[in-house]
Scaffold this motif. Structure first.
Motif: not given
Lengths: 391, 213
Positions: A305, A329-331, A366, A368
Motif C-alpha cells: 500500500t 494486509v490491508s485487504q 495486525h 484483523f
C-alpha cells in the motif's frame, strides 16, 4: 529439506525445495483464533475500580510480564506451526503500566526507551498495544530518562536473551524462530522524543542527536548480542524508515546520522555467523542501495500500500538482498478471496523467487489479519512454490 | 527594505535556515500591518514550493515537518500584527483522528501545513467519536472534514463517522478526505469518502481544489 534448511537456503540465494513461508504472527487476536482460545481482557479489568490496583501490580511484576509475554509468543509459534509456516518472528518487549490522565483507561504502558503505548481490547478480549507518543520531548527530559532507566536496560537485555533462548529451545525443532531485536535504533531515537521535536533537533542541535544515536547504537548492539546468544540463526532488525510516499528523512541525513550504526549492527551479526534481515514499512526504494551498502542480508515488509512492488525491488537490488514479504494486509489477508490470495502468491513467487532469495510472508501483522487466509497463503505457497519455478 | 526582507524570508525558509527566517520576520513585524501581511504571503508562497518539492519527491517528511514548524513560528510572530486578523483565509477545515485512535502525528503535520497554507483549521484532536465529527460539521460548516487513522483496527471509525453524518443529514455539508497509514484509495471508495490523501500536501491540495470549485 526441513524448515530450517529451506529457510537458510533461501537466505543464501540458493533454490530450496520450495519457497519458504514466514509468519508474522504475534497479535493475540490472531493467535487466539488459531488456537481457539479466549483472550484475557486486561484493559477491561483495569477499567473496573475493584480490580484495577491488583491487576496493575500483577502486570508490573517483572516475572508476570515475562510469563504473560512469553505465553503470547509461545502461542504465536504454536499458531505458526499449526498453519504450516517454516519460520516466525519473535519479539521481546518490556513495559510498565503508569497512570496517565490522557488515556481512556487512565493507565498506559511506558517502555524503557521512553515511549507511551496505549492498550485496548476487542470484543473478544484480545489486547492490542500501540505506540502513541513520546515521554522525552526535550534534551533535559531525554537525559534524565536514560539516566534513571539505566538499570532497566540491563534487565531488558537479560530478559530478551532468556525469552528468545527459551522459544528457540522449546519450538526450534518444529519451526525456525527469527529473533527480532526491536524496536531499532532510528525508532528508539525519535519515538522517545517525538517526530516533530526530533526533526527540529536534527536541524538545530545535531550534536545532541548524534549523542542520542550513539547511546542507542551501543545499547542496540548489546541487545542484538543477547538475541544472537539465544541460538537463532537469523536476526531481524527493524526501523520504519519510510512512510507512504517515501523515506521519513532525506536519505543523506539517514546516512549521516544512522549509516555507521547500521554498519556496526551488520558487522556484529556477521561476525557471529548469522544473517541480518531488516524490517521497514513505507516506500523505501531510495534506501535499498544503502541497505546493501550497510551490509543487510535481507529486507522484510515491502509494503504494497506504499507502492512497494517485488519485481521492481528485485530489479533494483538483484540478489544483493533476500526479499521477504509483500502480501497485502490491508485487504487481501483480511477479506480477500482464496483465488485472490492464490494469484498474489503466484505473482510474488514469479517476481522474486527465481534463484532463491525470496521468503513468502504477509507484509505485516495486525489483529484483523485472518488466520484462515494465512492458511490459504501457506497452501498456495506449497502448491505453486516448488522449485524450479515455472517461467 | 521591506521587499528585501520578504525575499529573504521566502528564500531562507526554502533553505530551512530558521535563524535567517526569524530575523526577516522580526524585521517585517516591526514594519506594521503591511509588512506583516507581505511576510505571511511570503510564507504561504514558500510553503507552496515546499509542497511541490515534497510531492515531486525532492523533499522528504522531515523537511516538510521542519519547514512547517518554522512557518508556524513566523505566523505566531506576524499574526498579531495583521490589521484584520490572520491573512489569507481559504475556508474552514475540521480534522481529527477517529474514535479509538490516539495517534496525531500525521494529523498534526496536516494541520500545520494546511493552516500555514491559509485554511482555518478546527482541530478536533484524537479519539473523536462519530457524534463529535457530526457536531463539528454542524457547528463550523467546513469546506472539508479530514478523518485521520493510523491503526487498521480503528479504520471502522471512518465508516462510522461517515454513517453518522449521513444519519444526521450532514453528509452534503462538507467533503470528506481521509488519510493515514491504515488507509488506501480503495478503502476511501468503499466507505464513501470523497478522497484519500497519502500525505499532508496532497490532502491540502485536494481541499484547495474543492474550495476553488
Amino acid at each position: 529439506m526441513d524448515f530450517e534448511q529451506r529457510f537458510l537456503a533461501a537466505m543464501n540465494h540458493e533454490e530450496p525445495d520450495r519457497v519458504p513461508v514466514m509468519g508474522l504472527i504475534m497479535d493475540p487476536a490472531t493467535v487466539n483464533q488459531i488456537l481457539h482460545r479466549r483472550g484475557v481482557d486486561f484493559p477491561r479489568m483495569l477499567r473496573r475500580p475493584v480490580l484495577r490496583g491488583a491487576v496493575r501490580r500483577l502486570l508490573n511484576a517483572n516475572w508476570y510480564w515475562n510469563r504473560m509475554y512469553y505465553g503470547n509468543f509461545a502461542g504465536a509459534l504454536e499458531g505458526a506451526i499449526e498453519l504450516g509456516f517454516d519460520a516466525n518472528w519473535t519479539i521481546y518487549a518490556s513495559m510498565q503500566l503508569e497512570p496517565d490522565p490522557e488515556s481512556p483507561i487512565g493507565l498506559v504502558w511506558h517502555d524503557v526507551f521512553g515511549r507511551v503505548w496505549e492498550m485496548n481490547s476487542d470484543d473478544r478480549g484480545n489486547m492490542s498495544v500501540n505506540y502513541t507518543r513520546a515521554l522525552c520531548a526535550t534534551e533535559d527530559l531525554w537525559e534524565a530518562w536514560v539516566a534513571a532507566k539505566a538499570p532497566l536496560f540491563d534487565r531488558l537485555i537479560a530478559n530478551a536473551t532468556a525469552f528468545h533462548r527459551r522459544l528457540a529451545r522449546e519450538y526450534g525443532d518444529r519451526i525456525l524462530p527469527i529473533g527480532y531485536a526491536a524496536p531499532g535504533i532510528f525508532e528508539n531515537c525519535w519515538q522517545a522524543i517525538g517526530f516533530v521535536n526530533f526533526t527540529k533537533l536534527v536541524y538545530e542541535k545535531p550534536e545532541f542527536v548524534k549523542r542520542v544515536v550513539a547511546f542507542h547504537t551501543d545499547l542496540y548492539l548489546r541487545y542484538i548480542e543477547g538475541v544472537m546468544a539465544s541460538g537463532v540463526e537469523v536476526v531481524l532488525g527493524g526501523d520504519d524508515l519510510g512512510q507512504k510516499t517515501g523515506p521519513l528523512l532525506r536519505p543523506e541525513l539517514i546516512e549521516k546520522f544512522f549509516g555507521e550504526s547500521y554498519r556496526r549492527v551488520a558487522d556484529l551479526v556477521h561476525r557471529n555467523g548469522k544473517k541480518l534481515v531488516f524490517h521497514s514499512c513505507g516506500r523505501i526504494y531510495e534506501l535499498l542501495d544503502r541497505f546493501v551498502d550497510w551490509g543487510f542480508d535481507g529486507i522484510i515488509t515491502m509494503e504494497p500500500t506504499a507502492g512497494m512492488e517485488l519485481g521492481r525491488v528485485r530489479a533494483q537490488v538483484g540478489h544483493d538482498l533476500v526479499l521477504i514479504g509483500n502480501l497485502d494486509v490491508s485487504q487481501l489477508l483480511v477479506r480477500g478471496t482464496r483465488e485472490q490470495i492464490e494469484d498474489a502468491v503466484k505473482r510474488a513467487i514469479r517476481d522474486a523467487a527465481r534463484g532463491g532469495g525470496y521468503v513468502l510472508s504477509a507484509a505485516h501483522s495486525h489483529p484483523f489479519v485472518d488466520p484462515e487466509r494465512l492458511r490459504w497463503m501457506v497452501e498456495a505457497a506449497h502448491t505453486h512454490g516448488r522449485y524450479p519455478i515455472a517461467a | 527594505m521591506r521587499d528585501a526582507l520578504v525575499q529573504k524570508l521566502g528564500t531562507a525558509l526554502l533553505e530551512l535556515d530558521k535563524g535567517a527566517v526569524m530575523d526577516a520576520a522580526r524585521g517585517l513585524a516591526g514594519d506594521g500591518p503591511e509588512g506583516a501581511k507581505q511576510g505571511v504571503d511570503a510564507v504561504t508562497a514558500a510553503l507552496a514550493t515546499v509542497g511541490k518539492r515534497f510531492q515531486d519527491g525532492e523533499w522528504y517528511m522531515g523537511e516538510l515537518v521542519y519547514s512547517g514548524e518554522i512557518a508556524k513560528d513566523v505566523l505566531d510572530l506576524l499574526g498579531p500584527q495583521l490589521s484584520g486578523g490572520a491573512g489569507t483565509n481559504l475556508g474552514v477545515v475540521a480534522v481529527g483522528s477517529v474514535e479509538g485512535d490516539l495517534h496525531d502525528l500525521g494529523k498534526n503535520i496536516f494541520v500545520n501545513y494546511a493552516r500555514s497554507s491559509g485554511f482555518e483549521i478546527v482541530d478536533l484532536g484524537t479519539d473523536v467519536s462519530p457524534a463529535e465529527f457530526a457536531g463539528a460539521v454542524r457547528k463550523y460548516r467546513p469546506v472539508a472534514l479530514g478523518l485521520s487513522c493510523l491503526l487498521t483496527v480503528c479504520a471502522g471509525g471512518i465508516r462510522q463517522a461517515i454513517e453518522e453524518l449521513e444519519r444526521q443529514r450532514l453528509r452534503d455539508v462538507a467533503k470528506i478526505v481521509i488519510g493515514g497509514a491504515a488507509l488506501t484509495e480503495e478503502f476511501a471508495r468503499e466507505v464513501g469518502a470523497d478522497a484519500f490523501a497519502p500525505d499532508a500536501v496532497t490532502g491540502t491540495e485536494i481541499i484547495r481544489g474543492w474550495d476553488e470549485a
